[in-house]
Design an enzyme around this catalytic site. Structure first.
Site, PDB file in Angstrom:
ATOM      1  N   ASP A 148      26.968 -65.645  31.634  1.00 18.18           N
ATOM      2  CA  ASP A 148      25.827 -65.126  30.890  1.00 18.18           C
ATOM      3  C   ASP A 148      26.258 -63.985  29.954  1.00 18.18           C
ATOM      4  O   ASP A 148      27.188 -63.240  30.268  1.00 18.18           O
ATOM      5  CB  ASP A 148      24.819 -64.599  31.928  1.00 18.18           C
ATOM      6  CG  ASP A 148      23.519 -64.166  31.304  1.00 18.18           C
ATOM      7  OD1 ASP A 148      22.802 -65.029  30.778  1.00 18.18           O
ATOM      8  OD2 ASP A 148      23.217 -62.952  31.325  1.00 18.18           O
ATOM      9  N   GLU A 174      27.791 -68.152  27.517  1.00 19.03           N
ATOM     10  CA  GLU A 174      26.616 -68.039  26.678  1.00 19.03           C
ATOM     11  C   GLU A 174      27.029 -67.227  25.474  1.00 19.03           C
ATOM     12  O   GLU A 174      27.381 -66.073  25.580  1.00 19.03           O
ATOM     13  CB  GLU A 174      25.503 -67.290  27.392  1.00 19.03           C
ATOM     14  CG  GLU A 174      24.344 -66.987  26.463  1.00 19.03           C
ATOM     15  CD  GLU A 174      23.291 -66.133  27.127  1.00 19.03           C
ATOM     16  OE1 GLU A 174      23.607 -65.461  28.125  1.00 19.03           O
ATOM     17  OE2 GLU A 174      22.165 -66.152  26.652  1.00 19.03           O
TER      18      GLU A 174
END
Ligand SMILES: *[C@@H]1O[C@H](CO)[C@@H](O)[C@H](O)[C@H]1NC(C)=O
Ligand SMILES: *[C@@H]1O[C@H](CO)[C@@H](O)[C@H](O)[C@H]1NC(C)=O
Ligand SMILES: *[C@@H]1O[C@H](CO)[C@@H](O)[C@H](O)[C@H]1NC(C)=O
Length: 488
Positions: free
Chosen positions: A221, A245
């Protein structure tokens, strides 16, 4: 609140059995929001508020692996597993997992440590892989900007571990790395990931986590919110690949490497959700991207837990089929977000996080069946002797396009996609011999739609293909044997 934009990362472990990056490129990933996938008791009817914990667990997931494998997926990405802030915030609970408070404990709402060990073992027993979503950029706190009680966090339990509070200016990279995601309702205190003590804590943590749960890959993330030089040490400690991400195409090199997710896949959504859009943006987008990055190393998707779902833009089933088929047959590692196969239509956050069980896990739904067929095409192609150069590393290109249809060739497979929508009337296109790659007189089977039409290429390998509202996928008849497609 906008959680970080869409991410994905992969890893391949350096341990003997771990998947290499090249092996990850052959997988097909199903993204799960654990709280919303399946309950332990299998119940499907109890109502659940979209911002509350809904009761999904690792046990429920183990019980429904047939549903995922039945669509041909080979890997499962689960939402973050660690203990999060408890109670309610103005945005609801931490059911999604992105608001960590204790990285050494699991989020008990999803089950016990044994349950997660069992999930990993159940996947491996099926020849499938486990990808876990990890967050190193920040912790999560229910409250007001910088008024954080740091003593709640484990292990980073005082303000010295964090950058001073500031709001992110997304146009400034330094601000992106040092200021705080979140807002004055839920704070996401930004860790000083440049600090060597914090780095070694995270390295020890991920090494233990990967070993304890036999994790095969990571989705990372908020990658660009952490300095680039944090990642090599973290990946080395993890020993597995990651998909990050990333809202830009930063692919971190190294071994293991982080692959970037393909944010720019919004072209696909834009083009296929709108029958009055032309194919030009898509064609240009693909060509530009190929010039900048190795498209075969990207995670590709049209929906995820932070994006509006495609059917929230149009309810047209043919358009949804084209978007899904384009994704699953494009370069890179395809990722399908739970619920896409049931034509779920939630819009902006949190509405795209519907509980999957309301679908009754219908394996006969049109899109479930389509996904199963497309994964079969991909899997069978990957089993061929020349899969590496002939498919995995082959960069798909447009062998034909006009204002409403595009034919993409990837190795032996040609996908013909259109955005005319269900009401559109079909027409014929001609894919030239040099472009199709097929030999003179070669027989090619149309593997979607159930009728398995055979088309014969002319003497130069050119094909006439009928384009309609639904996607068409062409596959050489000579290599269909053993594919499970069209009765083979
Ligand atoms: C993929 O193909 C291989 C052999 O080609 C087969 O053994 C395997 O079961 C297939 N996997 C899926 C998920 O279809
Ligand atoms: C912070 O954590 C350490 C151990 O990790 C502990 O010794 C210390 O008491 C904690 N401090 C606070 C304020 O909770
Ligand atoms: C496709 O178009 C080319 C060039 O116009 C033509 O020579 C060829 O015969 C066509 N092929 C078919 C199968 O119609």
């Amino acid at each position: 609140m906008k959680l970080s934009p869409i991410p994905l990362l992969w890893g391949a472990a350096s341990v003997a059995q771990a998947l290499s990056g090249a092996e990850w490129q052959k997988q097909s990933i199903y993204q799960i929001l654990t709280d919303r996938f399946a309950r332990t008791d299998g119940s499907t009817t109890e109502q659940c508020a979209i911002t509350s914990y809904c009761g999904g667990t690792y046990r429920g997931l183990i019980d429904h692996l047939d549903y995922i494998q039945g669509m041909g997926f080979t890997a499962v990405w689960v939402s973050p597993i660690v203990k999060n802030l408890e109670g309610d915030t103005p945005y609801g609970t931490a059911y999604h997992g992105y608001w960590a408070q204790d990285i050494y404990s699991l989020n008990e709402n999803f089950g016990t440590e044994q349950d997660l060990v069992d999930l990993s073992a159940a996947l491996h027993a099926r020849g499938m892989y486990l990808m876990v979503d990890v967050v190193t950029n920040h912790m999560g706190y229910n409250g007001c900007g910088d008024c954080v009680d740091y003593s709640l966090f484990r292990p980073f339990n005082n303000s010295g571990y964090y950058h001073p509070f500031c709001e992110i200016n997304y146009d400034d990279d330094n601000s992106v790395r040092t200021c705080w995601e979140g807002d004055n309702k839920v704070s996401l205190p930004d860790l000083k990931t440049e600090d060597s003590g914090i780095r070694s804590t995270f390295s020890d943590w991920i090494k233990d986590l990967v070993a304890k749960y036999s994790i095969d890959g990571m989705r990372i993330d908020s990658v660009k919110h952490v300095e680039k030089d944090f990642w090599p040490g973290f990946l080395e400690a993890a020993g597995i690949y990651g998909i990050g991400e990333a809202s830009s195409l930063t692919v971190l090199d190294g071994n293991p490497a982080i692959y970037a997710d393909w944010q720019n896949f919004y072209w696909v959504q834009e083009t296929f959700s709108n029958p009055s859009a032309t194919m030009d943006n898509l064609v240009n987008g693909i060509n530009t991207l190929k010039g900048k990055a190795d498209t075969t190393a990207l995670g590709v998707f049209v929906e995820n837990h932070d994006q509006v779902r495609f059917p929230s833009l149009t309810s047209d089933m043919s358009l949804a089929k084209n978007a899904i088929a384009f994704t699953l047959l494009s370069d890179g590692i395809p990722i399908l977000y739970q619920g896409q196969e049931q034509h779920f239509s939630g819009g902006d956050t949190p509405n795209q996080r519907e509980a999957l069980w309301t679908s009754g896990y219908n394996t006969q739904s049109e899109l479930y069946q389509l996904v199963a067929t497309l994964n079969r095409v991909r899997n069978h192609t990957l089993a061929a002797a020349n899969a590496e150069s002939g498919y995995v590393k082959y960069q798909a290109w447009a062998v034909y396009s006009d204002s409403h249809s595009i034919a993409m060739r990837k190795g032996d497979v040609i996908g013909v996609f259109s955005n005319m929508g269900s009401g559109g009337s079909g027409y014929q296109i001609n894919i030239s011999g040099g472009n199709s790659g097929y030999s003179g007189g070669e027989q090619v089977v149309q593997v979607l739609g159930g009728d398995c039409n055979v088309i014969t290429a002319d003497g130069a390998g050119a094909l006439n293909v009928q384009v309609g509202p639904d996607p068409v996928v062409l596959y050489p008849a000579s290599v269909l044997e053993g594919s499970g497609l069209c009765g083979h």
